[in-house]
Design a protein around this motif. Structure first.
Motif, PDB file in Angstrom:
ATOM      1  N   SER A 118     -41.159  -0.151  40.756  1.00  0.00           N
ATOM      2  CA  SER A 118     -40.738   0.887  42.698  1.00  0.00           C
ATOM      3  C   SER A 118     -41.775  -0.430  43.374  1.00  0.00           C
ATOM      4  CB  SER A 118     -41.592   2.067  42.944  1.00  0.00           C
ATOM      5  OG  SER A 118     -42.140   2.238  42.452  1.00  0.00           O
ATOM      6  N   SER A 119     -43.482  -0.492  42.833  1.00  0.00           N
ATOM      7  CA  SER A 119     -43.399  -1.800  43.663  1.00  0.00           C
ATOM      8  C   SER A 119     -43.084  -2.993  44.210  1.00  0.00           C
ATOM      9  CB  SER A 119     -45.286  -1.346  42.980  1.00  0.00           C
ATOM     10  OG  SER A 119     -45.483  -0.208  43.077  1.00  0.00           O
ATOM     11  N   CYS A 120     -42.999  -3.413  42.910  1.00  0.00           N
ATOM     12  CA  CYS A 120     -41.851  -4.729  42.967  1.00  0.00           C
ATOM     13  C   CYS A 120     -41.236  -4.570  43.799  1.00  0.00           C
ATOM     14  CB  CYS A 120     -41.981  -5.363  41.871  1.00  0.00           C
ATOM     15  SG  CYS A 120     -43.700  -6.209  41.212  1.00  0.00           S
ATOM     16  N   ARG A 121     -40.079  -3.538  44.010  1.00  0.00           N
ATOM     17  CA  ARG A 121     -39.059  -3.174  45.012  1.00  0.00           C
ATOM     18  C   ARG A 121     -38.975  -3.162  45.934  1.00  0.00           C
ATOM     19  NH1 ARG A 121     -37.383   0.171  41.156  1.00  0.00           N
ATOM     20  NH2 ARG A 121     -37.269   1.994  42.627  1.00  0.00           N
ATOM     21  N   LYS A 122     -40.092  -2.442  46.693  1.00  0.00           N
ATOM     22  CA  LYS A 122     -40.549  -1.924  47.739  1.00  0.00           C
ATOM     23  C   LYS A 122     -41.737  -3.981  48.707  1.00  0.00           C
ATOM     24  CE  LYS A 122     -42.952   2.172  46.870  1.00  0.00           C
ATOM     25  NZ  LYS A 122     -43.497   3.168  47.116  1.00  0.00           N
ATOM     26  N   ALA A 146     -30.499 -15.808  31.641  1.00  0.00           N
ATOM     27  CA  ALA A 146     -30.253 -14.764  31.891  1.00  0.00           C
ATOM     28  C   ALA A 146     -31.231 -14.676  32.546  1.00  0.00           C
ATOM     29  CB  ALA A 146     -30.004 -14.313  30.589  1.00  0.00           C
ATOM     30  N   ILE A 147     -30.695 -13.755  33.501  1.00  0.00           N
ATOM     31  CA  ILE A 147     -32.025 -12.840  34.613  1.00  0.00           C
ATOM     32  C   ILE A 147     -32.116 -11.576  33.779  1.00  0.00           C
ATOM     33  CG2 ILE A 147     -32.303 -11.911  36.884  1.00  0.00           C
ATOM     34  CD1 ILE A 147     -30.778 -14.455  37.498  1.00  0.00           C
ATOM     35  N   LYS A 148     -33.748 -11.179  33.616  1.00  0.00           N
ATOM     36  CA  LYS A 148     -33.558  -9.317  33.334  1.00  0.00           C
ATOM     37  C   LYS A 148     -34.491  -8.471  33.706  1.00  0.00           C
ATOM     38  CE  LYS A 148     -32.143 -11.730  27.878  1.00  0.00           C
ATOM     39  NZ  LYS A 148     -33.535 -12.161  26.614  1.00  0.00           N
ATOM     40  N   ASP A 149     -34.295  -7.907  34.022  1.00  0.00           N
ATOM     41  CA  ASP A 149     -35.359  -7.056  34.501  1.00  0.00           C
ATOM     42  C   ASP A 149     -36.315  -5.952  33.761  1.00  0.00           C
ATOM     43  OD1 ASP A 149     -32.555  -5.037  36.418  1.00  0.00           O
ATOM     44  OD2 ASP A 149     -33.423  -6.727  36.326  1.00  0.00           O
ATOM     45  N   THR A 150     -37.457  -5.553  33.695  1.00  0.00           N
ATOM     46  CA  THR A 150     -38.140  -5.546  32.578  1.00  0.00           C
ATOM     47  C   THR A 150     -38.974  -3.963  33.386  1.00  0.00           C
ATOM     48  OG1 THR A 150     -39.579  -6.395  31.262  1.00  0.00           O
ATOM     49  CG2 THR A 150     -40.293  -7.291  33.453  1.00  0.00           C
ATOM     50  N   GLY A 151     -40.118  -4.185  32.450  1.00  0.00           N
ATOM     51  CA  GLY A 151     -40.436  -2.910  33.319  1.00  0.00           C
ATOM     52  C   GLY A 151     -41.852  -3.028  33.920  1.00  0.00           C
ATOM     53  N   CYS A 152     -42.846  -2.734  34.128  1.00  0.00           N
ATOM     54  CA  CYS A 152     -44.225  -2.752  34.854  1.00  0.00           C
ATOM     55  C   CYS A 152     -44.785  -3.987  34.038  1.00  0.00           C
ATOM     56  CB  CYS A 152     -45.108  -1.096  34.849  1.00  0.00           C
ATOM     57  SG  CYS A 152     -46.278  -2.006  36.093  1.00  0.00           S
ATOM     58  N   MET A 153     -45.550  -5.277  34.904  1.00  0.00           N
ATOM     59  CA  MET A 153     -46.101  -5.990  34.621  1.00  0.00           C
ATOM     60  C   MET A 153     -47.817  -5.888  34.867  1.00  0.00           C
ATOM     61  SD  MET A 153     -44.137  -9.801  35.277  1.00  0.00           S
ATOM     62  CE  MET A 153     -42.463  -9.852  34.671  1.00  0.00           C
ATOM     63  N   LYS A 154     -47.931  -5.155  35.144  1.00  0.00           N
ATOM     64  CA  LYS A 154     -49.509  -3.874  35.596  1.00  0.00           C
ATOM     65  C   LYS A 154     -50.370  -5.483  36.158  1.00  0.00           C
ATOM     66  CE  LYS A 154     -51.752  -2.519  32.329  1.00  0.00           C
ATOM     67  NZ  LYS A 154     -52.496  -2.238  30.989  1.00  0.00           N
ATOM     68  N   GLN A 155     -49.405  -5.445  37.204  1.00  0.00           N
ATOM     69  CA  GLN A 155     -49.981  -6.147  38.580  1.00  0.00           C
ATOM     70  C   GLN A 155     -48.200  -6.108  39.929  1.00  0.00           C
ATOM     71  OE1 GLN A 155     -52.046  -9.159  38.340  1.00  0.00           O
ATOM     72  NE2 GLN A 155     -52.750  -7.744  36.946  1.00  0.00           N
ATOM     73  N   CYS A 156     -49.257  -4.648  40.042  1.00  0.00           N
ATOM     74  CA  CYS A 156     -48.212  -3.843  40.936  1.00  0.00           C
ATOM     75  C   CYS A 156     -48.471  -4.571  42.619  1.00  0.00           C
ATOM     76  CB  CYS A 156     -48.573  -2.412  41.065  1.00  0.00           C
ATOM     77  SG  CYS A 156     -48.006  -1.360  39.741  1.00  0.00           S
ATOM     78  N   LYS A 157     -49.759  -4.478  42.815  1.00  0.00           N
ATOM     79  CA  LYS A 157     -50.213  -4.641  44.324  1.00  0.00           C
ATOM     80  C   LYS A 157     -50.202  -6.692  44.087  1.00  0.00           C
ATOM     81  CE  LYS A 157     -53.818  -1.405  44.616  1.00  0.00           C
ATOM     82  NZ  LYS A 157     -54.916  -1.200  44.931  1.00  0.00           N
ATOM     83  N   TYR A 171     -45.726 -15.413  37.254  1.00  0.00           N
ATOM     84  CA  TYR A 171     -45.304 -15.315  38.866  1.00  0.00           C
ATOM     85  C   TYR A 171     -45.883 -14.475  40.081  1.00  0.00           C
ATOM     86  CZ  TYR A 171     -45.019 -20.645  38.094  1.00  0.00           C
ATOM     87  OH  TYR A 171     -44.818 -21.720  37.740  1.00  0.00           O
ATOM     88  N   ASN A 172     -46.979 -14.237  40.315  1.00  0.00           N
ATOM     89  CA  ASN A 172     -46.762 -12.929  41.958  1.00  0.00           C
ATOM     90  C   ASN A 172     -46.238 -13.201  42.333  1.00  0.00           C
ATOM     91  OD1 ASN A 172     -47.854 -11.812  38.844  1.00  0.00           O
ATOM     92  ND2 ASN A 172     -49.863 -11.977  39.016  1.00  0.00           N
ATOM     93  N   GLU A 173     -46.516 -12.537  43.505  1.00  0.00           N
ATOM     94  CA  GLU A 173     -45.899 -12.559  45.037  1.00  0.00           C
ATOM     95  C   GLU A 173     -45.027 -13.553  45.675  1.00  0.00           C
ATOM     96  OE1 GLU A 173     -50.276 -11.198  46.323  1.00  0.00           O
ATOM     97  OE2 GLU A 173     -50.226 -13.617  46.455  1.00  0.00           O
ATOM     98  N   VAL A 174     -43.858 -13.519  44.744  1.00  0.00           N
ATOM     99  CA  VAL A 174     -43.012 -14.790  44.372  1.00  0.00           C
ATOM    100  C   VAL A 174     -41.798 -14.100  45.967  1.00  0.00           C
ATOM    101  CG1 VAL A 174     -40.619 -15.513  43.498  1.00  0.00           C
ATOM    102  CG2 VAL A 174     -42.567 -14.849  41.706  1.00  0.00           C
ATOM    103  N   ALA A 175     -41.940 -15.173  46.647  1.00  0.00           N
ATOM    104  CA  ALA A 175     -41.041 -15.018  47.230  1.00  0.00           C
ATOM    105  C   ALA A 175     -39.417 -15.983  47.849  1.00  0.00           C
ATOM    106  CB  ALA A 175     -41.092 -15.043  49.462  1.00  0.00           C
TER     107      ALA A 175
END
Length: 207
Positions: A118-122, A146-157, A171-175
């Motif tokens: 949810s946090s990444c989707r937002k 391949a593009i694979k969905d995964t669970g939380c990476m513990k960097q929600c913010k 990578y975090n905060e990807v645009a």
């Protein structure tokens, strides 16, 4: 009478605890893992395949499970631990992400692991996913990566978060506008030689 020589004993070990930090060359390839367990602090030597991936994934405070071999030297009383696998003790939905921590005997398939919690989707994970599909298709890489969905990476913010395999680059905060550069950097020249004509630049993504 001859002197008796006690041999070094090597046995498997398995322990759980809280990751504190890496020791050694932390900015490159750390050699040791500092873990707090119920029995006290443990300093565990890392197998070479783990030295590349773990610094990109583990964060201080993570609960982990470590397995490997322990070597006891009777002459000095020294006990040396060497980790072969390190697993995050996270919810079931993060199991795909945990697999990145396991050393593989063969090269991993080219893939993009994208957090869809949810946090990444937002923060725009769906738009990043769309940009990935378009970029891979434009470069004729959609059947090779391949593009694979995964669970939380513990960097929600710091979402959206992703890991690119087999480089294990996080990578975090990807645009969405970052995606073409990341695809060219990690997949272009390796999977499609002619893709090198694309202009490349450095993306300032958190990791």
């Amino acid at each position: 009478m001859g002197k008796s020589h006690k041999k070094t004993q090597v046995t498997p070990f398995l322990l759980e605890g809280q990751f504190v930090k890496f020791l050694g060359k932390t900015d490159k390839k750390p050699k040791l893992l500092w873990v707090n367990t119920q029995a006290g602090e443990r300093y565990i030597k890392l197998a070479k395949p783990l030295r590349d991936s773990l610094p990109q994934i583990l964060k201080s405070g993570d609960q982990i499970e470590v397995s490997g071999k322990q070597k006891y030297k009777p002459k000095t009383g020294e006990l040396e631990l060497k980790a072969k696998t390190v697993t995050l003790k996270t919810p079931k939905e993060s199991q795909e992400y945990e697999k990145l921590l396991q050393p593989s005997p063969k090269k991993a398939q080219a893939s993009i692991m994208l957090c869809k919690k949810s946090s990444c989707r937002k923060r725009g994970a769906a738009q990043v996913h769309q940009a990935m599909n378009e970029t891979l298709r434009d470069r004729n890489l959609d059947e090779k990566v391949a593009i694979k969905d995964t669970g939380c990476m513990k960097q929600c913010k710091k979402g959206p978060c992703m890991v690119l395999m087999p480089d294990k680059a996080r990578y975090n905060e990807v645009a969405p506008e970052d995606v073409p550069t990341l695809v060219d950097k990690h997949f272009g020249s390796k999977l499609e030689p002619e893709a090198s004509v694309f202009q490349r630049s450095t993306v300032n993504c958190g990791g």
